[in-house]
Design an enzyme around this catalytic site. Structure first.
Site, PDB file in Angstrom:
ATOM      1  N   ASP A 278       0.856  -1.182   0.000  1.00 17.10           N
ATOM      2  CA  ASP A 278       0.000   0.000   0.000  1.00 17.10           C
ATOM      3  C   ASP A 278       0.896   1.238   0.000  1.00 17.10           C
ATOM      4  OD1 ASP A 278      -2.320   1.484   0.091  1.00 17.10           O
ATOM      5  OD2 ASP A 278      -2.685   1.180   2.224  1.00 17.10           O
TER       6      ASP A 278
ATOM      7  N   GLU B 186       2.502   4.640  -4.318  1.00 14.57           N
ATOM      8  CA  GLU B 186       2.452   5.497  -5.511  1.00 14.57           C
ATOM      9  C   GLU B 186       3.785   6.196  -5.810  1.00 14.57           C
ATOM     10  OE1 GLU B 186      -1.302   4.300  -4.259  1.00 14.57           O
ATOM     11  OE2 GLU B 186       0.102   5.485  -3.074  1.00 14.57           O
TER      12      GLU B 186
ATOM     13  N   ASP C 189      -9.209   3.184  -2.221  1.00 18.32           N
ATOM     14  CA  ASP C 189     -10.087   3.632  -1.139  1.00 18.32           C
ATOM     15  C   ASP C 189     -11.447   4.084  -1.662  1.00 18.32           C
ATOM     16  OD1 ASP C 189      -8.025   3.084   0.556  1.00 18.32           O
ATOM     17  OD2 ASP C 189      -7.365   5.154   0.769  1.00 18.32           O
TER      18      ASP C 189
END
Length: 785
Positions: A407, A410, A484
């Site tokens: 997670d 990015e 999300d």
């Protein structure tokens, strides 16, 4: 920073879409053939053309120097030797393979690509390749009135992306995550065009911030980047499946996952203690609701330090993991890239001493705030760093963990830009460059490091990796969830085209957080979402801190019973799904598909957002709005059986279908078959039964499919330890033929025979099983041996 305020619509902020500020590539000055490549020197730049296969053409433009053909993080194949012809005219060069025809007009350079039937795939007219002095590059292509666009990876909104403009820049988006929210976590700069039933594709392999504009002009579309080369591939098709096979030939296909990874996953941000996890697992077993995986979010760690456990919250993680494994449940912990700045923390010590962190050009480590506070970030663009990071996962594998959840990769940073300073330099395996260029591949390379490290450590077992961020080729390492989302009906509706477009972009193993991550879910929404999730390639229920708990039993027995039915159904359909996952690993074709993939000539399927195919013969038409128990369902050609009732419905038309809360409209095409098993218990998922449900068809119907099985856990299948049947179902007026056309593999499964259940068999019809007539149609079996 001010994009969500009125500042965003100041007149000065209007973007130029005309291309007036771009310098055209200009005229062709010279053409040099080098082996199978053509090097073009133009007035304002350099262009290279290369055939990768008879169906794939690569075009690269560099404004300042000869193109570099070795920069890709996504493409892992080299051009193959093919035969092609060339004719050089005064005003044009014509190149032909068996599948492609390429015309290069010289004054100025304009490229037209056609297929073997002279169907135009891409064409440049007034505008072609161009650039600006600030480094931006762009190309325009003609757009036909009948063009429909799909793919683009992880994008919200409807299935057909015509009339949209998209940005590729991996971004952490917690809110609002609505149809207009762009960009999101994944950057997959690829799309497929469907035109009059025929398809072709374009893959723009540029890792800078890139843009696709199918909106600003009525007769042209464009794609562009903030820097780098204009490097793209034209994929000839000519049907949607061909395009996807060609794209995944370039960027790779997903590895065959372990069976447990395609079961049901339960997660929350966070299950905060060992006691809570044990209680959760016990609840599943006591209620006889199947579950394969429990995820651990960031609270399992010591101060959010990766590769640690909080020994107050989780005093004995080794025993917890072993005990859950005995219950048939695996643990998948989250691992983020941010490494806490802490001189007493061994991972940080190793990262500093080993020179493993991202740095500025002056040599200072880049620090950003994430969950642990001030943190450093591994430079995954460097091979030695990837190897170090992968080796660190022995911390988990030594405990018996076989899956990891990446997670915040990015990479997400808690600042105004949401990410790392773009002036940070990456070492990039000997070709240093900025984060501005490599931002979009950071998550991909973290996934590569994690997956390869886990694979080395698991002693022949298949690892599972889940990732939030990625780039083209991410399917080689990880499953992707859609980030999300929120507990709104609109997000359930959005999830279907998102999953379909990810599947069309090579990511077959994908799905949303069932029930929605943020906001509070409600029992009706959770039930309807669980019904969809039972057939979504990746099936995880996940919810956020300070929201309503949404485990299947949280809203009472009525709703629990329905969700239990559909979670169990996931396991009953596992043989069918596993065969489709095998197909995805071989051809790149997705498990969950848009209807147009199977029916490209049917225009009514081109923007069908609320129905999906599972493989080529199962159609889902879920209820996606509150209080609804009747919905219109469009069925393509053929006849379709409503699974719940056995009723048949005619294709090429819409039907009003009734579905109470306990039901989801699910159809199987007449004349086809599916493989199923029986659910037993959480601790014995590998049953000793298989059944092939054959839906009898009309005279002349012929259907073939591949049934695949193996041990579901190891790589023994790579050495021939698998079971593969090529099966044909042929319907005739007086007989149904069920024939195994061929068998492959040495795998001996725990079941010794497959029961055949015939649905819709007429009294006048006989059953011909492997060429022999059978008298007892109620006791039909195929022997595995």
């Amino acid at each position: 920073m001010l994009e969500d305020t009125s500042f965003a619509i100041l007149p000065e902020n209007k973007q130029d879409t005309t291309g007036n500020h771009y310098l055209d590539i200009g005229n062709v000055l010279s053409i040099e053939k080098q082996q199978d490549m053509f090097q073009l020197t133009c007035t304002n730049g350099f262009v290279t053309l290369c055939f990768y296969t008879e169906s794939i053409l690569r075009i690269v433009m560099n404004p300042t120097s000869q193109p570099d053909l070795n920069l890709s993080n996504a493409v892992n194949v080299k051009p193959v030797d093919i035969s092609f012809s060339e004719k050089d005219y005064e005003g044009a060069l014509l190149l032909k393979t068996k599948k492609l025809e390429v015309k290069l007009e010289k004054k100025p350079l304009r490229i037209t690509v056609k297929d073997e039937n002279s169907r135009v795939l891409v064409e440049e007219q007034e505008r072609g390749m161009a650039y600006q002095n600030n480094g931006e590059i762009r190309v325009w292509k003609q757009m036909e009135e009948s063009d429909h666009f799909y793919g683009f990876g992880e994008k919200s909104g409807f299935l057909d992306k015509r009339g949209e403009k998209y940005e590729m820049w991996n971004t952490d988006v917690y809110a609002p995550h609505n149809p207009e929210t762009d960009p999101l976590y994944e950057s997959i700069p690829y799309f497929m065009t469907l035109r009059n039933g025929k398809a072709h594709g374009i893959f723009f392999d540029n890792t800078f911030r890139t843009f696709f504009d199918m909106k600003s002009e009525t007769d042209r579309y464009s794609f562009s980047a903030e820097g780098g080369q204009l490097d793209y591939y034209v994929l000839a098709g000519a049907d949607p499946k061909n395009v996807l096979e060609q794209y995944t030939y370039l960027t790779g296909r997903m590895p065959l996952p372990p069976k447990w990874a395609i079961g049901y996953h339960q997660s929350r941000y966070s299950y905060e203690s060992e006691a809570e996890v044990r209680e959760l697992a016990a609840n599943f077993l006591e209620r006889d609701i199947p579950v394969d995986v429990i995820h651990l979010d960031i609270h399992y760690m010591n101060g959010y330090r990766v590769f640690t456990f909080d020994r107050d919250r989780f005093p004995n993680p080794e025993k917890l993991i072993a005990d859950l494994r005995e219950m048939g449940i695996r643990v998948v912990p989250i691992v983020d890239p941010g490494v806490k700045q802490d001189s007493a923390y061994p991972i940080y010590q190793e990262g500093v001493q080993g020179d493993n962190f991202c740095k500025y050009i002056e040599g200072d480590i880049y620090f950003g705030d994430v969950w642990p506070g001030k943190s450093a970030f591994p430079d995954f663009t460097e091979e030695k760093v990837r190897k170090w990071w992968g080796e660190k996962h022995a911390f988990y594998t030594d405990m018996g963990i076989e899956g990891i959840w990446n997670d915040m990769n990015e990479p997400a940073v808690f600042n105004e830009t949401k990410t790392m300073d773009t002036s940070v330099m990456h070492r990039n395996d000997g070709r240093p460059t900025t984060h501005k260029e490599l931002h979009n591949v950071y998550g991909l390379l973290m996934g590569k490091a994690t997956y390869e490290g886990m694979k080395d450590q698991l002693q022949g077992k298949r690892p599972f990796l889940l990732t939030r961020a990625g780039y083209s080729g991410v399917q080689r390492y990880a499953a992707v969830w859609t980030g999300d989302n929120r507990s709104f009906w609109e997000h359930l509706q959005m999830s279907l085209p998102m999953v379909m477009n990810l599947g069309l972009s090579g990511v077959a193993f994908t799905g949303p957080d069932v029930g929605g991550f943020a906001h509070d879910t409600n029992p009706e929404l959770l039930v309807r979402w669980t019904q969809v999730g039972a057939f979504t390639p990746y099936f995880r229920n996940h919810s956020a801190l300070n929201t309503t708990y949404q485990e299947p039993w949280q809203f009472g027995e009525k709703y629990e019973a329905i969700m239990k039915k559909y979670i169990q159904m996931r396991y009953e359909w596992m043989p069918q799904l596993y065969s489709l996952f095998f197909e995805a690993s071989q051809s790149g074709l997705p498990v969950m598909r848009p209807l147009f993939m199977e029916y490209p000539d049917d225009e009514r399927t081109y923007n069908l957002n609320d129905e999906v195919m599972i493989g080529d013969n199962v159609l889902l038409a879920p209820i996606l709005s509150p209080g609804v128990t009747d919905r219109a369902v469009y069925l393509p050609e053929g006849e379709w059986m409503l699974w719940e009732t056995g009723e048949f419905y005619e294709g090429n038309r819409s039907h009003l279908i009734h579905a109470e809360l306990a039901d989801m409209p699910l159809f199987v095409k007449k004349g086809t078959a599916i493989m199923q098993t029986n659910w037993i218990s959480n601790q014995e998922k590998e049953t000793k039964q298989r059944s092939m449900k054959v839906v009898a068809g009309n005279p002349g119907d012929v259907y073939s499919f591949t049934y695949y099985d193996d041990d579901g856990e190891t790589y023994a299948y790579e050495k021939g330890d698998y079971l593969k049947w090529y099966i044909e179902i042929k319907s005739e007026k007086d007989a149904i033929h069920v024939t195994i056309l061929d068998k492959e593999g040495n795998y001996l499964p725990p079941y010794k025979e497959v029961n055949i259940v015939l649905i819709g068999l007429k009294p006048s019809q006989n059953v011909i099983l492997n060429g022999k007539m059978t008298e007892d149609t109620q006791q039909l079996k195929l022997n595995v041996l």
